[in-house]
Design a protein around this motif. Structure first.
Motif, PDB file in Angstrom:
ATOM      1  N   LYS A  31       0.833  -1.214   0.000  1.00  0.00           N
ATOM      2  CA  LYS A  31       0.000   0.000   0.000  1.00  0.00           C
ATOM      3  C   LYS A  31       0.864   1.259   0.000  1.00  0.00           C
ATOM      4  CE  LYS A  31      -4.014  -1.923   2.343  1.00  0.00           C
ATOM      5  NZ  LYS A  31      -4.791  -1.954   3.585  1.00  0.00           N
ATOM      6  N   GLU A  32       1.947   1.231   0.787  1.00  0.00           N
ATOM      7  CA  GLU A  32       2.824   2.398   0.893  1.00  0.00           C
ATOM      8  C   GLU A  32       3.609   2.667  -0.385  1.00  0.00           C
ATOM      9  OE1 GLU A  32       5.568   2.067   4.137  1.00  0.00           O
ATOM     10  OE2 GLU A  32       3.994   1.553   5.561  1.00  0.00           O
ATOM     11  N   ARG A  37       0.077   5.453  -6.041  1.00  0.00           N
ATOM     12  CA  ARG A  37       0.102   6.504  -5.016  1.00  0.00           C
ATOM     13  C   ARG A  37       0.993   7.667  -5.438  1.00  0.00           C
ATOM     14  NH1 ARG A  37       0.921   5.137   0.982  1.00  0.00           N
ATOM     15  NH2 ARG A  37       0.351   7.301   0.944  1.00  0.00           N
TER      16      ARG A  37
END
Length: 182
Positions: A31-32, A37
């Motif tokens: 996710k990071e 992102r």
């Protein structure tokens, strides 16, 4: 580049890993570091995210599989069973010499399999497969017990682990042949 696969996922180098913890760390880091992102980030940051995410995915693929993880630890320790070549005396990486006894056993098993197949003796094929499956279990036990010793700080079992892993490769190839995946 972050380091070895264990460092990428935040583990100490060990064969015995908690599978749930491994997956949990992987998903959290995924996710990071996921490139999506960083879609609006500067090109350099986007590229760094792709690199980090690739390292993470590679590390997870290796560490989630018992045999790949075992082979990877051996490689980090300077024992490369990738090519199963004669032992090198010049390089830092020790190449494993395949045991002639193992080669003979596997050759005999393959001959017995071919004979059973040509005779249409499926019961014999099944017995051969069961025999090799028991050999695989015994080899995995050597790997597991060897890494228990390794994790206590003793590297004396690395050669035995390597030989067991090579055996597992040959047994795996035999089972592929039994299942018709030659």
């Amino acid at each position: 580049m972050a380091g070895d696969h264990f460092e990428v996922l935040g583990f100490v180098r060990a064969y015995h890993l908690d599978a749930a913890e491994l997956e949990s760390r992987y998903l959290a880091l995924q996710k990071e570091t996921h490139p999506d992102r960083f879609a609006k980030a500067m090109p350099r940051e986007r590229m760094e995210a792709v690199v980090r995410n690739t390292e993470l995915n590679d590390a997870y693929k290796v560490l989630k599989n018992d045999i790949r993880r075992a082979e990877y630890i051996l490689k980090l320790e300077g024992v490369d069973i990738g090519e199963e070549k004669p032992q090198s005396t010049t390089g830092a990486t020790k190449q494993l010499v395949v045991d002639a006894k193992l080669l003979m056993e596997v050759m005999e098993l393959r001959e017995a399999l071919a004979e059973a197949r040509s005779d249409g003796d499926e019961a014999k094929v099944k017995l051969l497969a069961e025999d090799v499956q028991q050999r695989r279990v015994a080899a995995m036990k050597i790997v597991d017990e060897g890494f228990t010793v390794y994790e206590s700080g003793n590297k004396s079992k690395l050669d035995a682990i390597a030989r067991a892993l090579v055996s597992l490769r040959y047994y795996g190839r035999f089972m592929d042949e039994v299942e018709g995946k030659e």
